[in-house]
Design an enzyme around this catalytic site. Sequence first.
Site: not given
Length: 299
Positions: A145, A197
Amino acid sequence: MRPNIVSEAGLSTRANQWWESIPFFTSAVVIVCGTIYLICLLFGYDSFYEICFLPSAVISRFQVYRFYTSIVFHGSLLHVLFNMLALVPLGSELERIMGSVRMFYITILLATSNAILHLLIALLVAHIPFYRLQNVMDECAIGFSGVIFSLIVIETSLSGAQSRSVFGLFNIPAKWYPLILLVLFQVLMTNVSLLGHLCGILSGFAYTYGFFNLLMPGTSFYSAIESSSLLSTCIRQPKFILCTGGNPSGYIPTYSGQNTSSSGLFSGNIWSNLSSWMPQRETSSQVLNQLILEGFSQC
């Protein structure tokens, strides 16, 4: 019986058509990540400290391989499922623009820059004189991610949209879209790597603002790779996309000034988009080893 046979055939056909519509590199990432997860599951592998992105290990033992092993391992079925469901529409769109070889190169570039930024920020935070957070050096992060967040930033910029809808609930300025997603994931989910992230977002912005231009080969570079005999079998695949777009520098330009809105990856009807809702980069801490094993539960 007859309607059921027809229905099953129709479902199988639609699933095959959907899979064939996913470009070569994007589908390869799905296969690799899914296969690695299944192998881990079958063999009971549940310790990620040898392959996750662990800043302390990278610094002390120079284990640079963690930059790349960490992105293809996932901690649970939902972890790999949501990441791959988020990647498929996003990666497919960008791969059709960039070409399969260029998409592979940019993914490696983003994974590398994400890891370097993660390492630098972790070192900085761990050595702040007035408030040290040494545990960030022992945070074990896995999952694709971080790269997905980079791709979200790039796709948002390429779309030229001025606003984006979040889960179909409200519109926000497009430039804030990745950051809003970052905040939502931190609030709504547990065991998520904020640094993983955040660094993905920073790398995405670095790409869109041209900071990686010197690292981007021209289209002739990709064409030379595509003409190599090593890729002849891949290129014959209908899913493989040649690098025919872009400018001679190899950099994909971004667009701005269009007064448009876009639904984006995480928008529209909240129920219809739930399947692509949660790209995750899971984390753990060496200090809480027992909690780590419980949190991951399965590889």
